[in-house]
Design an enzyme around this catalytic site. Structure first.
Site, PDB file in Angstrom:
ATOM      1  N   CYS A   2       0.831  -1.202   0.000  1.00  0.00           N
ATOM      2  CA  CYS A   2       0.000   0.000   0.000  1.00  0.00           C
ATOM      3  C   CYS A   2       0.874   1.265   0.000  1.00  0.00           C
ATOM      4  O   CYS A   2       2.016   1.238   0.469  1.00  0.00           O
ATOM      5  CB  CYS A   2      -0.866   0.046   1.248  1.00  0.00           C
ATOM      6  SG  CYS A   2      -1.878  -1.405   1.446  1.00  0.00           S
ATOM      7  N   ARG A  27       4.976   0.506  -5.998  1.00  0.00           N
ATOM      8  CA  ARG A  27       4.886  -0.372  -4.829  1.00  0.00           C
ATOM      9  C   ARG A  27       3.911  -1.519  -5.065  1.00  0.00           C
ATOM     10  O   ARG A  27       3.910  -2.492  -4.319  1.00  0.00           O
ATOM     11  CB  ARG A  27       4.419   0.443  -3.603  1.00  0.00           C
ATOM     12  CG  ARG A  27       5.379   1.533  -3.212  1.00  0.00           C
ATOM     13  CD  ARG A  27       4.740   2.505  -2.247  1.00  0.00           C
ATOM     14  NE  ARG A  27       4.550   1.920  -0.932  1.00  0.00           N
ATOM     15  CZ  ARG A  27       5.455   1.890   0.025  1.00  0.00           C
ATOM     16  NH1 ARG A  27       6.646   2.417  -0.200  1.00  0.00           N
ATOM     17  NH2 ARG A  27       5.190   1.356   1.183  1.00  0.00           N
ATOM     18  N   TRP A  75      -2.898  -2.593  -1.630  1.00  0.00           N
ATOM     19  CA  TRP A  75      -2.455  -3.905  -2.102  1.00  0.00           C
ATOM     20  C   TRP A  75      -3.112  -4.900  -1.150  1.00  0.00           C
ATOM     21  O   TRP A  75      -2.749  -4.985   0.019  1.00  0.00           O
ATOM     22  CB  TRP A  75      -0.918  -3.986  -2.025  1.00  0.00           C
ATOM     23  CG  TRP A  75      -0.340  -5.174  -2.701  1.00  0.00           C
ATOM     24  CD1 TRP A  75      -0.134  -5.359  -4.044  1.00  0.00           C
ATOM     25  CD2 TRP A  75       0.176  -6.357  -2.065  1.00  0.00           C
ATOM     26  NE1 TRP A  75       0.445  -6.582  -4.270  1.00  0.00           N
ATOM     27  CE2 TRP A  75       0.647  -7.206  -3.083  1.00  0.00           C
ATOM     28  CE3 TRP A  75       0.274  -6.780  -0.746  1.00  0.00           C
ATOM     29  CZ2 TRP A  75       1.203  -8.453  -2.815  1.00  0.00           C
ATOM     30  CZ3 TRP A  75       0.830  -8.012  -0.478  1.00  0.00           C
ATOM     31  CH2 TRP A  75       1.295  -8.835  -1.511  1.00  0.00           C
ATOM     32  N   ASN A  99      -1.301   1.711   5.764  1.00  0.00           N
ATOM     33  CA  ASN A  99      -0.351   0.801   5.115  1.00  0.00           C
ATOM     34  C   ASN A  99       0.168  -0.130   6.193  1.00  0.00           C
ATOM     35  O   ASN A  99       0.634   0.325   7.228  1.00  0.00           O
ATOM     36  CB  ASN A  99       0.799   1.627   4.507  1.00  0.00           C
ATOM     37  CG  ASN A  99       1.940   0.752   4.019  1.00  0.00           C
ATOM     38  OD1 ASN A  99       1.768  -0.446   3.802  1.00  0.00           O
ATOM     39  ND2 ASN A  99       3.106   1.356   3.851  1.00  0.00           N
ATOM     40  N   GLY A 100       0.089  -1.446   5.960  1.00  0.00           N
ATOM     41  CA  GLY A 100       0.598  -2.402   6.940  1.00  0.00           C
ATOM     42  C   GLY A 100      -0.460  -3.419   7.303  1.00  0.00           C
ATOM     43  O   GLY A 100      -1.434  -3.615   6.570  1.00  0.00           O
ATOM     44  N   GLU A 481      19.679 -15.594 -10.165  1.00  0.00           N
ATOM     45  CA  GLU A 481      19.098 -14.273 -10.390  1.00  0.00           C
ATOM     46  C   GLU A 481      18.547 -14.163 -11.812  1.00  0.00           C
ATOM     47  O   GLU A 481      17.473 -13.606 -12.024  1.00  0.00           O
ATOM     48  CB  GLU A 481      20.158 -13.193 -10.117  1.00  0.00           C
ATOM     49  CG  GLU A 481      19.743 -11.768 -10.423  1.00  0.00           C
ATOM     50  CD  GLU A 481      18.467 -11.307  -9.700  1.00  0.00           C
ATOM     51  OE1 GLU A 481      17.967 -12.020  -8.810  1.00  0.00           O
ATOM     52  OE2 GLU A 481      17.961 -10.239 -10.073  1.00  0.00           O
ATOM     53  N   LYS A 485      14.682 -13.273 -12.548  1.00  0.00           N
ATOM     54  CA  LYS A 485      14.337 -12.088 -13.350  1.00  0.00           C
ATOM     55  C   LYS A 485      13.408 -12.475 -14.481  1.00  0.00           C
ATOM     56  O   LYS A 485      12.413 -11.837 -14.738  1.00  0.00           O
ATOM     57  CB  LYS A 485      15.647 -11.509 -13.908  1.00  0.00           C
ATOM     58  CG  LYS A 485      15.670 -10.051 -14.143  1.00  0.00           C
ATOM     59  CD  LYS A 485      15.954  -9.215 -12.931  1.00  0.00           C
ATOM     60  CE  LYS A 485      15.149  -9.536 -11.750  1.00  0.00           C
ATOM     61  NZ  LYS A 485      15.547  -8.977 -10.515  1.00  0.00           N
ATOM     62  N   GLU A 488       9.806 -13.629 -13.194  1.00  0.00           N
ATOM     63  CA  GLU A 488       8.911 -12.644 -12.572  1.00  0.00           C
ATOM     64  C   GLU A 488       8.282 -11.675 -13.555  1.00  0.00           C
ATOM     65  O   GLU A 488       7.194 -11.183 -13.323  1.00  0.00           O
ATOM     66  CB  GLU A 488       9.580 -11.900 -11.408  1.00  0.00           C
ATOM     67  CG  GLU A 488      10.620 -10.879 -11.763  1.00  0.00           C
ATOM     68  CD  GLU A 488      11.189 -10.164 -10.531  1.00  0.00           C
ATOM     69  OE1 GLU A 488      10.449  -9.849  -9.603  1.00  0.00           O
ATOM     70  OE2 GLU A 488      12.415  -9.910 -10.537  1.00  0.00           O
ATOM     71  N   HIS A 504      21.005 -35.731 -12.040  1.00  0.00           N
ATOM     72  CA  HIS A 504      20.403 -36.373 -10.875  1.00  0.00           C
ATOM     73  C   HIS A 504      18.885 -36.224 -10.845  1.00  0.00           C
ATOM     74  O   HIS A 504      18.285 -36.344  -9.789  1.00  0.00           O
ATOM     75  CB  HIS A 504      21.052 -35.835  -9.599  1.00  0.00           C
ATOM     76  CG  HIS A 504      22.531 -36.082  -9.582  1.00  0.00           C
ATOM     77  ND1 HIS A 504      23.060 -37.320  -9.319  1.00  0.00           N
ATOM     78  CD2 HIS A 504      23.572 -35.269  -9.869  1.00  0.00           C
ATOM     79  CE1 HIS A 504      24.392 -37.255  -9.417  1.00  0.00           C
ATOM     80  NE2 HIS A 504      24.709 -36.010  -9.757  1.00  0.00           N
ATOM     81  N   LYS A 603       6.692  -3.962  -5.163  1.00  0.00           N
ATOM     82  CA  LYS A 603       8.094  -3.562  -5.088  1.00  0.00           C
ATOM     83  C   LYS A 603       8.642  -3.755  -3.692  1.00  0.00           C
ATOM     84  O   LYS A 603       9.775  -4.183  -3.497  1.00  0.00           O
ATOM     85  CB  LYS A 603       8.228  -2.090  -5.504  1.00  0.00           C
ATOM     86  CG  LYS A 603       9.655  -1.559  -5.496  1.00  0.00           C
ATOM     87  CD  LYS A 603      10.488  -2.247  -6.552  1.00  0.00           C
ATOM     88  CE  LYS A 603      11.948  -1.827  -6.537  1.00  0.00           C
ATOM     89  NZ  LYS A 603      12.772  -2.742  -7.330  1.00  0.00           N
TER      90      LYS A 603
END
Ligand code: AGP
Length: 608
Positions: A2, A27, A75, A99-100, A481, A485, A488, A504, A603
C-alpha cells in the site's frame, strides 16, 4: 504494498493526491482512494483497479474539491480487491488510510462489537482501526490516537482525518514507512520520498509512535503523550527526473542503463588511496578482524546478491559464509552469537522478513550490517552498521541496478575483509579494487554490445512455457538471479540448477526445443559446463550460452552464444548479469506484459 499520501496547502488537493499516488504505483496496488475536506465535510472517492479508474469515476461522479486530504493505493491483504475494501475507511467521525497489517484486528473487532459498534462495511483490518479511533474519540485527536496505538498490534502507517477538525491531517507510524514533506506553505505525508518530489525536496522522517499534524501548510510533531518534538529537516538528493522514465519505454530498461552510474556512485566514495575504506559505514579493519562467521540473510534478488558474496568472501577471506532466505532464517532458531556478523541485504530496507531477522539477531551478541538502498529505511536505521548502496530510486518491480550495486558492495566488503584478515596482501587488494573501479565502463560497454543479441534471442523464448538456467560455482549463484528475473516479468516457468545436478533428475524435463540458458564465465569450470550443454543439446534442448569473448567455445557448441567482455573471473557476475536482465526484459516486452509492474508482485514486501 500500500501507499499513503496526504496534503494540506493551497493547491487542488485531489490533483496533488492523485499525482503523488502515481509516484507510489511502483509499490504495487489493486485499488485506490482519497478523502478530501470539501467545505468542511469529508468527501470520499475510491475504486478498485488502477488510479486511472479512480480518476474516471471522479470525472463521472464528481471530484472532491478542497485543500486538505489523504490518499491511498491498496495492495489487498485482508479482503479481496473491491470498491468497498478500498481505503479510505471511516468510523462515524474518523476517516483513515493505512499501510501495513493489524495483527489483532479480530480481537479489536470483537471488542467493538461487544461495545455496540457493529457498523462494519468491509473485510479489512483497516476499518477496525477507523472504528476504534472513533470509539476513543472525545474531541481530543491525540488521546484517541494514543489509546488506539495502545490497543493495536502489527505494522502500520496511518493517515487520519477527523470530521470536526477540518483542514487538518494526523498521521502516525509503527514499522511501516512514512515521511513528511514540507514545502512553501504546504505540507505532505507519503510512504516514500518520490511521491513529494514534484512539490518539495524537504522532508522529515517520522519515527515509531510519533504523531505528525499537518495544518495551515506546515507540519508539527508530538509524542503519543502530546509532548512537542523538534525534528531535523532533510533534503532529498533524488530529483523528480531521476524518479521518471527519462525517455525510456520502461523503468526497468532505464534502470539497466543506469547501472554504470549506480556502481560508480556506490564504489567511488568507499575508496581511499586505492584501497576499500568502509569506515564511514562503521566498518574498520579492527571490527573485521574479529569476525569468525558471516551470515547473509535477505529475500529474492537481494538474497541472490548474497549468494555471489558467499563465493567471493569465502574464496578471498577464507571466512565461512551462510546465505539464507529471511523467511526461513527467522524460524529456524539459527546458531548465531559473538564473533558472527549477520549481513541483511535489502533494496527497500522495509522487507518484513528481513526486518524481522534483523530484530531477532539484535537480541544476540552477533553484529549486524545492513546493505540498503533506501536512506532512512527501517533496516538501515536499526542495524549496527549500514552500507548504503547509491542506486537512486528503483521503480521497476524487477530489481536490476539495486542488485548490481549490492554485488559491488559484496566485492568491496570481501576485499576489505580479506585484507584485514591478512588473507590477501596490499598489492592484491589494490589490484582487485582497481578492477572494481573500472566496472562502470565495462558494464556500459556490455549493455551496448549485447542488447541486439538479447532482443533477438528473446523472440525464441516467448513461446516456451518452461526453461532452465544452469551454471557452476559463481555462475550458478548468478543463474539464480537470471532465472528469477525472467520468471517474474515474462511469466515463463524458469528454474536455475547447478549444472552438475542435472543428471540427478532434472535432465528428464528436457524435451525438443526446451530452452536451456547456460552461464559459463568461470574458465576453470568451462569444460565441465560445456559437457552439460552438450548433454542437454543431445536431448533436443535449444541452448543459449553466456560466456566471455575469449572463451574456448565453438559457435557450434550452442544455438546462441552471447559473448561478453572478459575481465577477472571473480568479477564476471557484474558483467554476465547484464544479458540475463536484457533477456528477461525483452521477453517480457515481446510478450506484451506489464514489464515494470508484473502481476501479483509488489516492489516493497512489507508484510510476511
Ligand atoms: C526483485 O526483482 C524482486 N522483485 C524481489 O525478489 C526483491 O528483490 C525482494 O522482494 C527483496 O526486496 P528488498 O531488496 O527490498 O528487501
Amino acid at each position: 504494498m500500500c501507499g499513503i499520501v496526504g496534503y494540506v496547502g493551497p493547491r487542488d488537493c485531489t490533483d496533488v493526491l492523485i499525482s503523488a499516488l502515481a509516484k507510489l504505483e511502483y509499490r504495487g496496488y489493486d485499488s485506490a482512494g482519497i478523502a478530501v475536506f470539501e467545505n468542511g465535510k469529508i468527501e470520499v472517492a475510491k475504486s478498485k483497479g488502477r488510479l486511472s479508474d479512480l480518476v474516471e469515476k471522479m470525472e463521472k461522479e464528481g471530484k472532491p474539491q478542497g485543500h486538505a486530504g489523504i490518499g491511498h493505493t491498496r495492495w489487498a491483504t485482508h479482503g479481496e480487491p473491491s470498491d468497498i475494501n478500498s481505503h479510505p475507511h471511516s468510523g462515524r467521525r474518523v476517516t483513515i488510510v493505512h499501510n501495513g497489517i493489524i495483527e489483532n484486528y479480530k480481537q479489536i473487532k470483537q471488542f467493538l462489537i461487544d461495545n455496540e459498534r457493529t457498523e462494519f462495511l468491509s473485510d479489512t483490518d483497516t476499518e477496525v482501526v477507523a472504528q476504534l479511533l472513533d470509539f476513543y474519540y472525545n474531541g481530543d485527536p491525540i488521546r484517541a490516537i494514543r489509546r488506539t496505538l495502545h490497543e493495536v498490534r502489527g505494522s502500520f502507517a496511518l493517515g487520519i482525518v477527523f470530521a470536526d477538525r477540518p483542514e487538518t491531517i494526523y498521521a502516525v507510524r509503527r514499522e511501516s514507512p512514512l515521511i513528511v514533506g514540507q514545502g512553501k506553505g504546504e505540507a505532505f505525508i507519503a510512504s516514500d520520498v518520490p511521491a513529494i518530489l514534484k512539490y518539495t525536496k524537504d522532508y522529515y522522517l517520522l519515527e515509531h509512535n510519533e504523531i505528525v499534524i499537518l495544518k495551515n501548510g506546515s507540519a508539527s510533531f508530538c509524542t503519543m503523550h502530546g509532548r512537542v518534538i523538534d525534528k531535523e529537516l532533510k533534503t532529498a538528493d533524488w530529483d523528480e527526473d531521476s524518479a521518471e522514465k527519462g525517455g525510456y519505454p520502461h523503468f526497468m530498461i532505464k534502470e539497466i542503463h543506469e547501472q554504470p552510474t549506480a556502481v560508480k556512485m556506490t564504489v567511488t566514495p568507499r575508496i581511499e588511496d586505492g584501497l576499500p575504506d568502509l569506515s564511514e559505514c562503521g566498518i574498520t579493519p579492527e571490527t573485521l578482524k574479529d569476525i569468525n562467521n558471516v551470515f547473509i540473510v535477505a529475500c529474492g534478488t537481494a538474497m541472490h546478491a548474497g549468494m555471489v558474496g558467499k563465493y567471493v568472501i569465502e574464496k578471498l577471506a577464507r571466512v565461512s559464509v551462510t546465505v539464507d532466505i529471511a523467511s526461513e532464517f527467522r524460524y529456524r532458531n539459527p546458531l548465531i552469537g559473538k564473533g558472527d556478523l549477520v549481513i541483511i541485504i535489502s533494496q527497500s530496507g522495509e522487507t518484513a522478513d528481513s526486518k524481522a531477522v534483523l530484530r531477532l539477531v539484535k537480541e544476540t551478541e552477533a553484529k549486524t550490517l545492513a546493505i540498503v538502498n533506501v536512506k532512512g529505511s527501517s533496516i538501515a536505521r536499526e542495524a549496527d552498521m549500514v552500507i548504503y548502496t547509491h542506486a537512486g530510486p528503483e521503480i521497476a518491480v524487477a530489481s536490476t541496478k539495486a542488485y548490481m550495486v549490492q554485488l559491488a558492495v559484496m566485492y568491496l566488503f570481501a576485499f576489505e575483509l580479506a585484507y584485514a584478515k591478512g588473507r590477501i596482501d596490499e598489492a592484491k587488494c589494490r589490484d582487485l579494487t582497481d578492477q572494481l573501479i573500472k566496472m562502470p565502463a565495462i558494464i556500459e560497454k556490455t549493455v551496448n554490445s549485447v542488447v541486439d543479441d538479447c532482443q533477438y534471442i528473446s523472440t525464441k523464448l516467448i513461446s516456451t512455457s518452461s526453461l532452465l538456467y544452469i551454471g557452476r560455482g559463481l555462475d550458478y549463484a548468478l543463474s539464480m538471479e537470471g532465472s528469477l528475473k525472467l520468471k517474474e516479468i515474462s511469466y515463463i516457468h524458469s528454474e536455475s540448477y547447478a549444472a552438475g545436478e542435472l543428471k540427478h533428475g532434472t535432465i528428464s524435463l528436457i524435451t525438443e526445443g526446451m530452452p536451456v540458458i547456460a552461464v559459463a564465465t568461470q574458465n576453470t569450470l568451462l569444460e565441465k559446463t560445456i559437457s552439460n550443454i552438450e548433454e542437454v543439446k543431445a536431448r533436443g534442448a535449444m541452448t543459449v550460452v553466456i560466456c566471455d569473448e575469449e572463451a574456448d567455445i565453438g559457435e557450434e557448441a550452442a544455438d546462441y552464444l552471447i559473448r561478453i567482455p572478459k575481465i577477472a573471473e571473480m568479477l564476471m557476475p557484474m558483467v554476465a548479469t547484464v544479458p540475463m536482465q536484457l533477456l528477461a526484459y525483452y521477453t517480457s516486452v515481446n510478450k506484451g506484459n506489464d514489464v515494470d509492474r508484473p502481476r501479483n508482485l509488489a516492489k516493497s514486501v512489507t508484510v510476511e
